[in-house]
Design an enzyme around this catalytic site. Structure first.
Site, PDB file in Angstrom:
ATOM      1  N   GLU A  79       6.106  -5.899   1.243  1.00  0.00           N
ATOM      2  CA  GLU A  79       5.389  -6.003  -0.022  1.00  0.00           C
ATOM      3  C   GLU A  79       3.912  -6.334   0.185  1.00  0.00           C
ATOM      4  O   GLU A  79       3.047  -5.795  -0.518  1.00  0.00           O
ATOM      5  CB  GLU A  79       6.048  -7.053  -0.923  1.00  0.00           C
ATOM      6  N   THR A 118      -1.991  -0.109  -0.372  1.00  0.00           N
ATOM      7  CA  THR A 118      -1.754   0.788   0.759  1.00  0.00           C
ATOM      8  C   THR A 118      -0.636   1.767   0.418  1.00  0.00           C
ATOM      9  O   THR A 118       0.394   1.358  -0.120  1.00  0.00           O
ATOM     10  CB  THR A 118      -1.354  -0.016   2.015  1.00  0.00           C
ATOM     11  N   TYR A 135       3.877 -10.420  -9.128  1.00  0.00           N
ATOM     12  CA  TYR A 135       4.604  -9.242  -8.664  1.00  0.00           C
ATOM     13  C   TYR A 135       5.332  -9.515  -7.355  1.00  0.00           C
ATOM     14  O   TYR A 135       6.531  -9.222  -7.221  1.00  0.00           O
ATOM     15  CB  TYR A 135       3.669  -8.041  -8.486  1.00  0.00           C
ATOM     16  N   ASP A 172       4.442  -3.688 -10.565  1.00  0.00           N
ATOM     17  CA  ASP A 172       3.229  -3.246  -9.877  1.00  0.00           C
ATOM     18  C   ASP A 172       2.620  -2.074 -10.637  1.00  0.00           C
ATOM     19  O   ASP A 172       3.058  -1.742 -11.752  1.00  0.00           O
ATOM     20  CB  ASP A 172       3.542  -2.874  -8.428  1.00  0.00           C
TER      21      ASP A 172
END
Length: 360
Positions: free
Chosen positions: A39, A45, A122, A140
């Site tokens: 995560e 990314t 998150y 997210d």
């Protein structure tokens, strides 16, 4: 015919995920440490880039304890290329705090997770739901987009709006299916409900997506207004002497904290590149003749996009460095140091030309 109840899409979403979900390394065990590592890596990314880093990290730091005891510079060097390096520092610090508290894996306790650096709502929700299958929202950017279209919700979902979306996500989780439901939402946003040209015809929610039925999918979610990027020109000195390169280390706080770099600077409007680099190098080398630039690389940080000109300076054999002139590294040593994207690109140019005539 319209959509009477969007929530009837939950079973369809779970069936789709069971069939189409990607085979990712952390999904084979759902070990809490691996979930947390994945995560953090996936923040800012793309999946394709994150997976190789995940495998390298896990090989070098197979446990939370191994990561906690690693030197920061080694962690940053392994992170090099992903950007947003604060993530790596926070991950290492979080591991150290957990080990100090007596944990060998990130716990399910929400309070403990929220107390760790680099873990927002998150990430806390993702660890609790994916690693421990606990009912917790994990919203997210992908999930924001899916929910905004699925329920045709206006807004940018900042602040209070994000909290309302988290409450909606939590309400969708069937008993005992938090892990699958949250991952299905993320996966759908990554593979099908993409920002531009969503693949609606193959979406499992196509029959119950309000935005699809109302023709508003391109408008959801509403975009956050961002400032325009700034264009800049920079100069960097690639100084070589007896097979080694001159690098300096950035301060321990601020942008690229603690990273190594070639001496460089951004130019002011109208400033001559060669003269500017000469002034930048003077405290390190004294007065030196600046040759024409040998290469150009481009990189970006924050909202600044930089054209960085590299100037190759080979110092004469008899020249001797004096204290305070930075640190000298071989090309191989420099390649293993934590460095900014611009510095890494210049190093790669030198690597390609290593052994040839002095050019980059």
């Amino acid at each position: 015919m319209g959509v009477s109840d969007p929530r009837r899409g939950v079973p369809l979403l779970l069936e789709w995920f069971a069939r189409e979900g990607r085979d990712l390394p952390w999904r084979r065990t759902y070990r809490p440490y691996e979930v947390l590592l994945s995560e953090i890596l996936l923040q800012q990314t793309r999946m394709e880039a994150a997976v190789p880093y995940f495998l390298r990290f896990l090989e070098r730091f197979p446990t939370l304890e191994a990561l906690a005891g690693a030197p920061e510079e080694e962690v940053l060097a392994l992170w090099t290329g992903l950007g947003y390096y604060r993530r790596a520092r926070s991950l290492r610090e979080a591991a150290a705090r957990l080990i100090a508290l007596g944990y060998r894996e990130p716990p399910e306790d929400e309070g403990v997770l929220r107390s760790l650096p680099g873990l927002g709502s998150y990430t806390v929700g993702a660890v609790r739901s994916i690693a421990y299958n606990l009912p917790a929202p994990a919203v997210d950017g992908n999930v924001v987009r899916v929910l905004a279209r699925w329920f045709d919700l206006p807004g940018t979902f900042q602040g209070k709006g994000r909290k309302e979306l988290e409450a909606l996500a939590l309400s969708l989780i069937p008993p005992g299916r938090a892990r699958d439901c949250n991952q299905a939402l993320m996966e759908l946003g990554a593979l099908v409900c993409v920002p531009s040209s969503p693949r609606c015809p193959v979406c499992p929610l196509v029959s119950c997506c309000l935005a699809r039925w109302r023709g508003t999918e391109a408008l959801r979610p509403e975009k956050v207004s961002r400032g325009a990027s700034v264009q800049a020109l920079g100069v960097a000195g690639l100084v070589r002497h007896r097979g080694k390169l001159l690098l300096r280390r950035r301060p321990p706080r601020g942008l690229w904290a603690g990273f190594w770099e070639f001496p460089w600077r951004l130019l002011e409007e109208g400033e001559d590149p060669g003269a500017a680099l000469g002034r930048e190098l003077a405290p390190l080398l004294g007065e030196v003749e600046i040759p024409p630039p040998c290469c150009e690389v481009r990189h970006a940080f924050l909202r600044t996009r930089v054209r960085l000109l590299g100037f190759l300076l080979d110092l004469p054999e008899g020249w001797e460095p004096t204290p305070g002139q930075g640190t000298w590294w071989t090309l191989e040593e420099a390649a293993g140091l934590p460095a900014s994207a611009g510095c890494r690109k210049l190093l790669e140019r030198l690597r390609r030309e290593d052994g040839e005539s002095p050019r980059c």
